[in-house]
Design a protein around this motif. Structure first.
Motif, PDB file in Angstrom:
ATOM      1  N   ASN A   1       0.820  -1.208   0.000  1.00 29.85           N
ATOM      2  CA  ASN A   1       0.000   0.000   0.000  1.00 29.85           C
ATOM      3  C   ASN A   1       0.855   1.260   0.000  1.00 29.85           C
ATOM      4  O   ASN A   1       0.336   2.360  -0.096  1.00 29.85           O
ATOM      5  CB  ASN A   1      -0.954   0.007   1.199  1.00 29.85           C
ATOM      6  CG  ASN A   1      -2.005  -1.067   1.067  1.00 29.85           C
ATOM      7  OD1 ASN A   1      -2.341  -1.497  -0.037  1.00 29.85           O
ATOM      8  ND2 ASN A   1      -2.515  -1.535   2.185  1.00 29.85           N
ATOM      9  N   GLN A   2       2.174   1.115   0.110  1.00 29.67           N
ATOM     10  CA  GLN A   2       3.090   2.259   0.052  1.00 29.67           C
ATOM     11  C   GLN A   2       3.096   2.897  -1.333  1.00 29.67           C
ATOM     12  O   GLN A   2       3.451   4.060  -1.476  1.00 29.67           O
ATOM     13  CB  GLN A   2       4.522   1.814   0.339  1.00 29.67           C
ATOM     14  CG  GLN A   2       4.788   1.281   1.703  1.00 29.67           C
ATOM     15  CD  GLN A   2       6.240   0.826   1.773  1.00 29.67           C
ATOM     16  OE1 GLN A   2       6.538  -0.329   1.534  1.00 29.67           O
ATOM     17  NE2 GLN A   2       7.133   1.752   2.064  1.00 29.67           N
ATOM     18  N   LEU A   3       2.767   2.106  -2.363  1.00 31.20           N
ATOM     19  CA  LEU A   3       2.874   2.552  -3.747  1.00 31.20           C
ATOM     20  C   LEU A   3       1.499   2.735  -4.376  1.00 31.20           C
ATOM     21  O   LEU A   3       0.514   2.160  -3.910  1.00 31.20           O
ATOM     22  CB  LEU A   3       3.666   1.526  -4.567  1.00 31.20           C
ATOM     23  CG  LEU A   3       5.093   1.246  -4.121  1.00 31.20           C
ATOM     24  CD1 LEU A   3       5.707   0.154  -4.982  1.00 31.20           C
ATOM     25  CD2 LEU A   3       5.931   2.512  -4.172  1.00 31.20           C
ATOM     26  N   ILE A   4       1.461   3.487  -5.474  1.00 28.90           N
ATOM     27  CA  ILE A   4       0.216   3.655  -6.209  1.00 28.90           C
ATOM     28  C   ILE A   4      -0.182   2.337  -6.862  1.00 28.90           C
ATOM     29  O   ILE A   4       0.664   1.451  -7.065  1.00 28.90           O
ATOM     30  CB  ILE A   4       0.344   4.772  -7.266  1.00 28.90           C
ATOM     31  CG1 ILE A   4       1.435   4.426  -8.286  1.00 28.90           C
ATOM     32  CG2 ILE A   4       0.603   6.124  -6.610  1.00 28.90           C
ATOM     33  CD1 ILE A   4       1.519   5.390  -9.459  1.00 28.90           C
ATOM     34  N   ASP A   5      -1.439   2.199  -7.219  1.00 26.94           N
ATOM     35  CA  ASP A   5      -1.938   0.994  -7.866  1.00 26.94           C
ATOM     36  C   ASP A   5      -1.153   0.740  -9.152  1.00 26.94           C
ATOM     37  O   ASP A   5      -0.931   1.649  -9.942  1.00 26.94           O
ATOM     38  CB  ASP A   5      -3.428   1.146  -8.172  1.00 26.94           C
ATOM     39  CG  ASP A   5      -4.051  -0.157  -8.599  1.00 26.94           C
ATOM     40  OD1 ASP A   5      -3.672  -1.211  -8.057  1.00 26.94           O
ATOM     41  OD2 ASP A   5      -4.924  -0.128  -9.491  1.00 26.94           O
ATOM     42  N   GLY A   6      -0.710  -0.471  -9.344  1.00 23.70           N
ATOM     43  CA  GLY A   6       0.058  -0.834 -10.526  1.00 23.70           C
ATOM     44  C   GLY A   6       1.558  -0.790 -10.333  1.00 23.70           C
ATOM     45  O   GLY A   6       2.308  -1.304 -11.160  1.00 23.70           O
ATOM     46  N   ALA A   7       2.019  -0.158  -9.280  1.00 22.07           N
ATOM     47  CA  ALA A   7       3.457  -0.105  -8.992  1.00 22.07           C
ATOM     48  C   ALA A   7       3.828  -1.257  -8.063  1.00 22.07           C
ATOM     49  O   ALA A   7       2.981  -1.785  -7.338  1.00 22.07           O
ATOM     50  CB  ALA A   7       3.825   1.232  -8.357  1.00 22.07           C
ATOM     51  N   ALA A   8       5.092  -1.647  -8.092  1.00 18.52           N
ATOM     52  CA  ALA A   8       5.562  -2.753  -7.258  1.00 18.52           C
ATOM     53  C   ALA A   8       7.048  -2.574  -6.976  1.00 18.52           C
ATOM     54  O   ALA A   8       7.734  -1.796  -7.623  1.00 18.52           O
ATOM     55  CB  ALA A   8       5.341  -4.081  -7.974  1.00 18.52           C
ATOM     56  N   TYR A   9       7.522  -3.330  -6.007  1.00 17.56           N
ATOM     57  CA  TYR A   9       8.959  -3.451  -5.759  1.00 17.56           C
ATOM     58  C   TYR A   9       9.399  -4.741  -6.439  1.00 17.56           C
ATOM     59  O   TYR A   9       8.804  -5.795  -6.210  1.00 17.56           O
ATOM     60  CB  TYR A   9       9.241  -3.509  -4.261  1.00 17.56           C
ATOM     61  CG  TYR A   9       8.903  -2.232  -3.543  1.00 17.56           C
ATOM     62  CD1 TYR A   9       9.813  -1.172  -3.493  1.00 17.56           C
ATOM     63  CD2 TYR A   9       7.681  -2.064  -2.924  1.00 17.56           C
ATOM     64  CE1 TYR A   9       9.501   0.012  -2.835  1.00 17.56           C
ATOM     65  CE2 TYR A   9       7.359  -0.883  -2.262  1.00 17.56           C
ATOM     66  CZ  TYR A   9       8.276   0.152  -2.227  1.00 17.56           C
ATOM     67  OH  TYR A   9       7.968   1.323  -1.587  1.00 17.56           O
ATOM     68  N   ARG A  10      10.444  -4.670  -7.276  1.00 14.37           N
ATOM     69  CA  ARG A  10      10.881  -5.853  -8.012  1.00 14.37           C
ATOM     70  C   ARG A  10      12.334  -6.190  -7.715  1.00 14.37           C
ATOM     71  O   ARG A  10      13.151  -5.319  -7.470  1.00 14.37           O
ATOM     72  CB  ARG A  10      10.731  -5.651  -9.512  1.00 14.37           C
ATOM     73  CG  ARG A  10      11.807  -4.738 -10.076  1.00 14.37           C
ATOM     74  CD  ARG A  10      11.889  -4.757 -11.579  1.00 14.37           C
ATOM     75  NE  ARG A  10      12.901  -3.791 -12.011  1.00 14.37           N
ATOM     76  CZ  ARG A  10      12.874  -3.151 -13.147  1.00 14.37           C
ATOM     77  NH1 ARG A  10      11.899  -3.347 -13.997  1.00 14.37           N
ATOM     78  NH2 ARG A  10      13.842  -2.309 -13.446  1.00 14.37           N
TER      79      ARG A  10
ATOM     80  N   MET B   1      17.773  -5.549  -2.747  1.00 15.67           N
ATOM     81  CA  MET B   1      17.718  -5.822  -4.189  1.00 15.67           C
ATOM     82  C   MET B   1      16.431  -5.320  -4.828  1.00 15.67           C
ATOM     83  O   MET B   1      16.341  -5.248  -6.053  1.00 15.67           O
ATOM     84  CB  MET B   1      17.851  -7.331  -4.454  1.00 15.67           C
ATOM     85  CG  MET B   1      19.262  -7.840  -4.301  1.00 15.67           C
ATOM     86  SD  MET B   1      19.407  -9.586  -4.765  1.00 15.67           S
ATOM     87  CE  MET B   1      19.007  -9.534  -6.502  1.00 15.67           C
ATOM     88  N   PHE B   2      15.429  -4.996  -4.021  1.00 14.10           N
ATOM     89  CA  PHE B   2      14.135  -4.602  -4.567  1.00 14.10           C
ATOM     90  C   PHE B   2      14.116  -3.112  -4.884  1.00 14.10           C
ATOM     91  O   PHE B   2      14.534  -2.294  -4.068  1.00 14.10           O
ATOM     92  CB  PHE B   2      13.009  -4.958  -3.588  1.00 14.10           C
ATOM     93  CG  PHE B   2      12.732  -6.428  -3.525  1.00 14.10           C
ATOM     94  CD1 PHE B   2      11.776  -7.011  -4.341  1.00 14.10           C
ATOM     95  CD2 PHE B   2      13.458  -7.242  -2.672  1.00 14.10           C
ATOM     96  CE1 PHE B   2      11.534  -8.377  -4.299  1.00 14.10           C
ATOM     97  CE2 PHE B   2      13.222  -8.613  -2.615  1.00 14.10           C
ATOM     98  CZ  PHE B   2      12.256  -9.172  -3.428  1.00 14.10           C
ATOM     99  N   GLU B   3      13.629  -2.785  -6.084  1.00 19.15           N
ATOM    100  CA  GLU B   3      13.498  -1.396  -6.495  1.00 19.15           C
ATOM    101  C   GLU B   3      12.061  -1.158  -6.945  1.00 19.15           C
ATOM    102  O   GLU B   3      11.411  -2.052  -7.500  1.00 19.15           O
ATOM    103  CB  GLU B   3      14.475  -1.075  -7.624  1.00 19.15           C
ATOM    104  CG  GLU B   3      14.319  -1.961  -8.835  1.00 19.15           C
ATOM    105  CD  GLU B   3      15.422  -1.784  -9.862  1.00 19.15           C
ATOM    106  OE1 GLU B   3      16.305  -0.927  -9.664  1.00 19.15           O
ATOM    107  OE2 GLU B   3      15.388  -2.499 -10.869  1.00 19.15           O
ATOM    108  N   ALA B   4      11.557   0.033  -6.689  1.00 22.38           N
ATOM    109  CA  ALA B   4      10.187   0.373  -7.061  1.00 22.38           C
ATOM    110  C   ALA B   4      10.095   0.627  -8.561  1.00 22.38           C
ATOM    111  O   ALA B   4      10.950   1.317  -9.134  1.00 22.38           O
ATOM    112  CB  ALA B   4       9.722   1.590  -6.280  1.00 22.38           C
ATOM    113  N   VAL B   5       9.072   0.050  -9.191  1.00 21.10           N
ATOM    114  CA  VAL B   5       8.832   0.238 -10.620  1.00 21.10           C
ATOM    115  C   VAL B   5       7.354   0.489 -10.870  1.00 21.10           C
ATOM    116  O   VAL B   5       6.493   0.068 -10.088  1.00 21.10           O
ATOM    117  CB  VAL B   5       9.299  -0.986 -11.450  1.00 21.10           C
ATOM    118  CG1 VAL B   5      10.800  -1.126 -11.429  1.00 21.10           C
ATOM    119  CG2 VAL B   5       8.631  -2.256 -10.973  1.00 21.10           C
ATOM    120  N   PHE B   6       7.096   1.184 -11.957  1.00 20.23           N
ATOM    121  CA  PHE B   6       5.721   1.444 -12.391  1.00 20.23           C
ATOM    122  C   PHE B   6       5.714   1.351 -13.910  1.00 20.23           C
ATOM    123  O   PHE B   6       6.454   2.074 -14.573  1.00 20.23           O
ATOM    124  CB  PHE B   6       5.264   2.828 -11.920  1.00 20.23           C
ATOM    125  CG  PHE B   6       3.861   3.173 -12.318  1.00 20.23           C
ATOM    126  CD1 PHE B   6       2.788   2.461 -11.817  1.00 20.23           C
ATOM    127  CD2 PHE B   6       3.608   4.219 -13.194  1.00 20.23           C
ATOM    128  CE1 PHE B   6       1.486   2.783 -12.172  1.00 20.23           C
ATOM    129  CE2 PHE B   6       2.309   4.550 -13.556  1.00 20.23           C
ATOM    130  CZ  PHE B   6       1.249   3.822 -13.047  1.00 20.23           C
TER     131      PHE B   6
END
Length: 166
Positions: free
Chosen positions: A89-98, A117-122
């Motif tokens: 829920n930290q990120l907007i809908d459709g975004a993720a940490y990969r 190793m995880f970076e936020a992407v949208f």
């Protein structure tokens, strides 16, 4: 290592759903199915019509992972590059940490993915203004392939576990 996802449990695979590039007109297909005690993420990647990704997501469930250093994936791949995605829920809908990983073709491997190793992407791009991953806020996880190569893919997953300090 506590197990987060155990594909030997008969009720695990039905908890996953596919989200492929067909949502934007692409032609890729991918799904999770069971083969004995394994979850198999497989399908066909197509770059047609601007497509190029296939993914599966597990149904949401709070995970409370702040006491752990990350996660491990026990997998056997096909030599292609995959992503483990964490949704929060930290990120907007459709975004993720990969986190990106590439198990050698035909070999079982336990892949350690520390939180760092995880970076936020949208939508396939780095999400520059995203907050750092907060492990207690993870609500969902998924697998994705988007390596810009047409063709069949197959990732066999035995389990996803927490990564502990050694």
């Amino acid at each position: 290592m506590p197990t987060l996802i155990d594909f030997s449990a008969g009720n695990e695979v039905p908890r996953w759903r596919a989200i492929n590039d067909t949502v934007m007109g692409g032609g890729s297909r991918g799904a999770m199915h069971a083969a004995g005690a394994l979850g198999i993420f497989s399908g066909e990647l197509s770059l047609t019509n601007g497509g190029g990704f296939a993914s599966v997501r597990r149904e949401p469930e709070p995970m409370r992972l702040s006491r752990h250093q990350g996660v491990t994936v026990e997998a056997r791949g096909d030599g292609r590059q995959y992503q483990l995605r964490l949704y929060s829920n930290q990120l907007i809908d459709g975004a993720a940490y990969r986190a990106v990983f590439q198990p050698p073709a035909g070999e079982w491997q336990r892949i350690a993915l520390p939180w760092s190793m995880f970076e936020a992407v949208f939508r396939g791009r780095l999400f520059e203004d995203a907050p750092p991953l907060a492990p207690d806020e993870i609500q969902q996880l998924g697998l994705l392939i988007a390596d810009r190569r047409d063709g069949a893919f197959r990732l066999e997953v035995a389990s996803i576990e927490t990564l502990e300090v050694s």
